[in-house]
Scaffold this motif. Sequence first.
Motif: not given
Lengths: 281, 358
Positions: A143-150, A238-257
């Motif tokens: 559980d990477f516990d990656f939420c928008a607030t972090k 077609c699009k990718v969102s790249i996010r990092t949190d305070a600990q440096g955990f990486l989230s890559l979200q890919y939107m696929i059509r």
Amino acid sequence: MPFSAQPPASGEGYALSASLDNARHLSSLLRAVHFQDHATCLATASGLRVTVEDAKCIQANAFIQAEIFQEFSVQEESVMFRISLSVLLDCLTIFGTSSLPGTSTALRMCYRGYGYPLMLFLEEGGVVTVCKINTQEPEELLDFDFCATKVVNKIILQSEGLREAFAELDMTSEVLQITMSPDKPYFRLSTFGNAGSAHLDYPRDSDLMEAFHCNQTQTNRYKISLLKPSTKALALSCKVSIRTDAQGFLSLQYMIRNEDGQICFVEYYCCPDENITEAEL
Amino acid sequence: LSRIGDELYLEPTENGLSLRAVNSSRSAFASFLFAPLFFQLYEPGSAGPDAELFRCKVHMKSFLGIFRSLPSLEKSVGKCLILLKPRASRLVLQLHCKYGVTKTHNLAFQECERLQAVFDTQRCASRLCAPARVLAEAVVHFPLTLAEVTLGTGPGGKISLRNYVEDEAEPSKTMVTELWLAEDEFQSVAVAPGSHITFCLKEFRGLLSFAEASNLPLTIHFDKPGRPVVFTLDDTVLEVHLVLATLSDLESNSRSPSTNGVSHLPAPSDDFADDLESYMVAMETSEGGSGGPPSPTFPLRTPQPAESDPQEQEEGAVPGTPPHKKFRSLFFGSVMTPGRPGPATTQEVLAEDSDGEC
């Protein structure tokens, strides 16, 4: 209470029952997370989630919403099992992987419940194949516990700009270093391989940049061998969102059509690599 | 250049940027000289009166890896910046791509001595010039695995190409392919009748495909067997030279190599007579910078008499040559500063290229 979906045509109570006119909608997404042999499937009323993990550092999830299926019913609140993803993909693509226009493989998927195999009925051009794949006890997932607030830094890029970069990553480098910053270089991908170092810089005002929300300069390193499989998801997206949190955990979200224009998501989560000695820039 | 060697030598000069390569047995050398006009901006850096412009070599694979996919490069890259940073020990290649994306590669390099083959196209008895297409179409008849080919002049000004067959090969088991090109297929033909040379086709193919792609005529300068053959391509902003060693004839023992203008040469004593070696010795004994007419682009290097025995240097420079091959390495001039036109006394002798390694 979990809703009670229509009983399957056979009348028996299946824990999970789904129909899909074009099996490719499922197989192409599963291929994007196929970097390990086994996957954990979780079916809920919202749809199907297939999770693959490696080295306790990386997790990939493929989401196929219930709306993508022509029919999707889950008896309990959720149904979860572990299955060989390689075998599942082989079965889904049993009629071949080339996509001729106008032909598609229809799929019906049934799962009676704990301890039962997953049944697949595949049909193309009047030919029917029945597959029975054994299921296993699901393992605990990270559980990477990656939420928008972090989230500290977030950018959304058009995948077109990253595809070539990921495909050509210097694999002699142990790490992929990602720098995100409100100042130059804004967004930078770096590798440190045998030939030397390479940096790929994306300016914040690039046409490729759909959203740029970087609050803090962060530089994190990830094992390149773990991230390389995400190239498959990138190629489909077609699009990718790249996010990092305070600990440096990486989230890559890919939107696929998919072929029918429906949207699905694949996401990759990765831990930063702490065992690397200071790499030269 | 990657067909020739594993290392790419970069040498900025006042006349442009020179990219060079040499093969492991030192029997092939190629150089591409890009004139300053080829670039949007060309700053070779400053060289003091005693110093040279900095040069280096990098691994060919590392360099090529940056330019991996040509079609996508053409579509996405606007310009390329090349910076040599001696103090940081890095060769920086920066590609400016579309969408504002910048790709920066920092390559490690090694310092090296000057890589220079000695040859003089003016001294070649024969010269042919043909559109690259003509030669490419001729060469296509030979199998890709063929190592050596013999180019010869025949009656009626015809030019022949024939695959070279080892003496030891069984005549009944070998296939011989020979084709003749008429004089009018060439743009110019100035050949010594009855001459022929045998050189490595593999190394030539690389240059040929470049010539075809750039649509430039190819000039072949050759002389006697054993003397290097020089292939040149000329353009307003690019000068290409490919120098290949040629097989020396066993029968050349009795021939007197008088065309190089030196009065007498040592008679080759063993079967593997190397006219090239004799030529080297001749050069050593000639005086100063006036030893011979200088080549237009690559001036002859005249080693000082105090140089070590070229024989020794020669053998040391041929580490990888298989014994049965009669190719010998080209003479790589002792490392000297590029001579400004002027008296030889201003030339500085750097460490000699003793084992051929940079």
